[in-house]
Design an enzyme around this catalytic site. Structure first.
Site, mmCIF file in Angstrom:
data_model
loop_
_atom_site.group_PDB
_atom_site.id
_atom_site.type_symbol
_atom_site.label_atom_id
_atom_site.label_comp_id
_atom_site.label_asym_id
_atom_site.label_seq_id
_atom_site.Cartn_x
_atom_site.Cartn_y
_atom_site.Cartn_z
ATOM 1 C CE LYS A 100 3.734 0.401 4.687
ATOM 2 N NZ LYS A 100 2.958 0.484 3.436
ATOM 3 C CD GLU A 134 -2.785 1.093 2.509
ATOM 4 O OE1 GLU A 134 -3.582 2.035 2.668
ATOM 5 O OE2 GLU A 134 -2.676 0.126 3.295
ATOM 6 N NE ARG A 167 5.160 -7.978 11.380
ATOM 7 C CZ ARG A 167 4.585 -6.771 11.399
ATOM 8 N NH1 ARG A 167 3.303 -6.656 11.696
ATOM 9 N NH2 ARG A 167 5.286 -5.699 11.127
#
Length: 778
Positions: free
Chosen positions: A392, A132, A382
């Site tokens: 983020k 994104e 992850r």
């Protein structure tokens, strides 16, 4: 409709009656949701001693549409879920099971969908990397790229010519997305060396996504909802509590009663198709305020997975889109967009991280409801790495609160920050290769990244000498030593290899001058046996010159050492120094050096992470000097934000890179030269200046080791026959001994030893005899 709020600049596109149905989807006649087979958990046996409230009351007020093979509902025909079809001839590639994960009935493709997908892709296997554009990529994305562009194919056994990866901007939230982020993502992918099959944008599918939403409304599988955010939260919390009660065999109507159908399933869920089509069109035309209406999917409030609680598919946002422009005021949500774009782009493997594992159900439900091809989904752990954060939200706060210099601050785990710090694509890709991809959650030691950097930079970095915190050294007998060197046919200029292991990297020259600079860590006013650097009346070796440097005088300004007055000695028979120190000649280039440490003081930052920031994560040396041989190499014209910049190994200090703030001009000598330390060398322990307590501990350990050694040597001199007479631990313990063996017979008070006690002493004596023999042999 809200008066005066029509989004007038939005084109009307085309009337719903003439809308084009996307390929692979069908427009059924609008109907109510189909009657469904019983859920698996509704007919399970009740737990012992408990009721089965679902069976007793037959509570099915808001079931989820599910796969069904009945001809009466042809628009949602599915293959039998018990045995997902496999391509004829077995697996497509030898390692296909390597990326298998939890199966769902909604994930099963029909034979027609499989045939269509196989005809389109042939032998090609396709993945995608869909970040994104709401921030800069970080090292976790580097791992994802490594998986999607390389490792996944390796695991599957796909030949190189059949590998394809799409780079997709998942740009469905215009409020958080910016052109700066869009540009940085592209540049980072290119810099890391990955070549996508093509670059796509989720926003390029906005028309198709809107069409699919209309199809779901007409199927009775989506509805326009006017519930507020707080009302939705309360609704979902109630559904969670009811699901938990049912799972434990408790009565959900007692544990979490429904106060009103307006709460659960909700006042809008069973509204007409006509009403929902009209309101959704009004949303698109800008006739309602932000937050007033959403389009929700009619999923399953009885699921144990909260992601099935009628997810929001569309919301109103009066924000221009950075890629699509100003043509839309309704935007699809991630969960609605993600799987559809995967299917439209003919993706075979949709790879994500484990926190998305619970979104597997809505991912496949949406594709099932639209009768679209279902890619295989694989979730991997992850990347969690010590002493940093990869959220983020937290990274953005670090930037906005000015805890760091920006997204590309060398302390940041962003690709831009790591590149600025001197990490190359070979380092990052090699690090990700070493990590691999599994489903096991773990925290990776930062030392692994550092070691990967050392191994990659060592053979490729040009050497140079530098002083970060320089002390001026005046060589008082320089002229005499220079004449002596010239008399021997040598001189004060030396050829230095740019790499000690790679002759192809060439060499450079350094010249010893009457005044040089050494680093402050190479000098102490108070010497210590564990310190090998320079001190008053002490010698060290001078690297490349080969002679000894002795400190004769210290010039101070208060408590600050300003200058050392030293003499050189290259005479035959001179004392051998314990170390050789580096130096910078008087014409060294002034520069600023930034040394970076951990961003946080703890390996795994907590919710109070801002309090755990390391105040010494960046240490700046504004008055450093580097030897003049790097003048051309470090010129600002070689520096670029989007590529790896010139790297050096400052001997004995670590690996450094020219920073993007450098303005240094090698021709004029003007401008500012800035270096960032990428990673330290391993051999740094002697540089640490120890305090008095640490020095005392070292001395105590040294004294103990010395005494232990002396005691062992003394013990090895004892004849086994005299062990119980002379060994310190037996002194005064026994009275009489066996004349032949020396084994004690009585204690000092005359008490006779038992046969068992004497047997143990004989074993002790035999053990000592073996130790003595081994010691003498050594």
């Amino acid at each position: 409709p809200v008066e005066g709020r029509a989004y007038g600049h939005i084109p009307c596109h085309r009337a719903l009656a003439s809308r084009i149905v996307p390929s692979g989807a069908r427009h059924p006649t609008p109907t109510a949701p189909p009657s469904l087979p019983a859920r698996k958990d509704e007919n399970r046996p009740a737990r012992k001693g408990k009721k089965n409230p679902g069976a007793k009351k037959n509570i099915t007020p808001f079931p989820s549409p599910r796969p069904d093979n009945s001809k009466s509902h042809a628009h949602i025909i599915m293959a039998e879920p018990a045995a997902p079809p496999v391509p004829s001839g077995g697996e497509k590639y030898p390692g296909e099971k390597a990326l298998s994960a939890r199966e769902l009935e909604w994930a099963v493709n029909t034979p027609a969908l499989l045939a269509d997908h196989a005809a389109a892709n042939g032998p090609i296997v396709r993945t995608r990397f869909p970040p994104e554009p709401n921030g800069f990529l970080h090292i976790g994305h580097a791992k994802s790229m490594n998986m999607n562009f390389s490792l996944a194919f390796e695991k599957l056994g796909v030949p190189a010519e059949n590998r394809r990866t799409i780079f997709r901007y998942d740009d469905t939230n215009p409020e958080a997305e910016e052109e700066e982020y869009i540009d940085s993502l592209r540049r980072d992918v290119e810099w890391l060396g990955w070549e996508p099959e093509r670059t796509t944008y989720s926003s390029d599918n906005f028309d198709k996504l809107y069409d699919f939403a209309v199809i779901l409304i007409k199927k009775g599988l989506a509805y326009v909802c006017d519930m507020t955010k707080d009302e939705m939260e309360a609704q979902r919390d109630l559904a969670r509590r009811r699901a938990a009660a049912k799972s434990d065999g408790r009565d959900p109507d007692s544990e979490a009663p429904i106060p009103s159908p307006d709460v659960l399933p909700g006042r809008n869920r069973d509204t007409s198709v006509e009403r929902n089509l009209r309101l959704f069109e009004e949303m698109r035309l800008g006739l309602h305020d932000e937050g007033k209406l959403t389009l929700r999917l009619k999923m399953d409030f009885e699921s144990s997975n909260p992601n099935m609680y009628d997810l929001v598919a569309y919301r109103i946002k009066y924000t221009p889109h950075p890629h699509a422009g100003e043509g839309w005021c309704v935007y699809p949500a991630y969960d609605f967009t993600h799987g559809i774009c995967d299917s439209l782009e003919r993706i075979d493997y949709s790879i994500c991280t484990l926190e998305f594992e619970t979104r597997r159900e809505p991912y496949y439900w949406i594709l099932w409801a639209l009768d679209l091809y279902r890619p295989k989904v694989y979730e991997m752990s992850r990347l969690n790495i010590e002493y940093t954060v990869l959220s983020k939200r937290r990274l953005l706060k670090l930037v906005m609160a000015k805890h760091v210099r920006g997204w590309d601050d060398p302390r940041m785990p962003t690709i831009s920050g790591l590149r600025r710090r001197g990490y190359t694509k070979e380092i990052l890709n090699g690090f990700c290769d070493d990590l691999g991809a599994t489903r096991s959650k773990n925290v990776v030691e930062m030392g692994k990244l550092y070691q990967t950097a050392r191994l990659r930079l060592g053979p490729t970095s040009r050497r140079a000498m530098a002083a970060l915190d320089p002390i001026r050294v005046v060589i008082t007998n320089f002229d005499n030593e220079k004449k002596a060197e010239e008399g021997r046919g040598d001189g004060m200029t030396f050829d230095v290899d740019n790499s000690p292991t790679d002759p192809s990297m060439g060499s450079h020259k350094v010249t010893l001058t009457s005044t040089v600079y050494i680093d402050s860590t190479d000098f102490r006013l108070k010497d210590h046996p564990t310190y090998y650097g320079l001190a008053p009346d002490k010698i060290v070796g001078l690297k490349y010159h080969g002679g000894n440097l002795k400190c004769d005088e210290v010039v101070k300004d208060g408590d600050t050492v300003k200058e050392l007055r030293c003499t050189l000695d290259k005479s035959e028979g001179r004392p051998k120094p314990k170390t050789y120190i580096t130096w910078v000649p008087s014409d060294g280039i002034p520069c600023e050096v930034r040394v970076y440490g951990h961003l946080f003081t703890v390996p795994e930052p907590t919710d109070r992470w801002e309090e755990e920031l390391n105040p010494e994560s960046e240490v700046v040396y504004p008055n450093a000097v580097v030897d003049p041989s790097v003048r051309e190499y470090a010129d600002a014209r070689h520096v670029d934000r989007w590529r790896s910049n010139p790297a050096l190994q400052f001997e004995r200090f670590g690996y450094f890179v020219v920073d993007t703030e450098t303005t240094f001009d090698s021709a004029s000598g003007g401008g500012k030269l800035v270096f960032n330390r990428t990673v330290s060398l391993k051999e740094e322990s002697f540089k640490k200046e120890l305090n008095e307590e640490e020095l005392a501990e070292i001395e105590a350990r040294r004294d103990k080791a010395k005494k232990d050694k002396e005691a062992k040597e003394a013990r090895m001199q004892i004849d086994p026959a005299d062990l119980f007479k002379l060994a310190p631990e037996f002194a005064g313990k026994y009275g009489t001994y066996d004349e032949k063996t020396g084994v004690p017979k009585t204690l000092a008070d005359g008490t006779e030893l038992t046969a068992s006690a004497m047997k143990k002493l004989k074993k002790e004596q035999a053990k000592h005899a073996k130790q003595v023999a081994k010691f003498k042999k050594a």
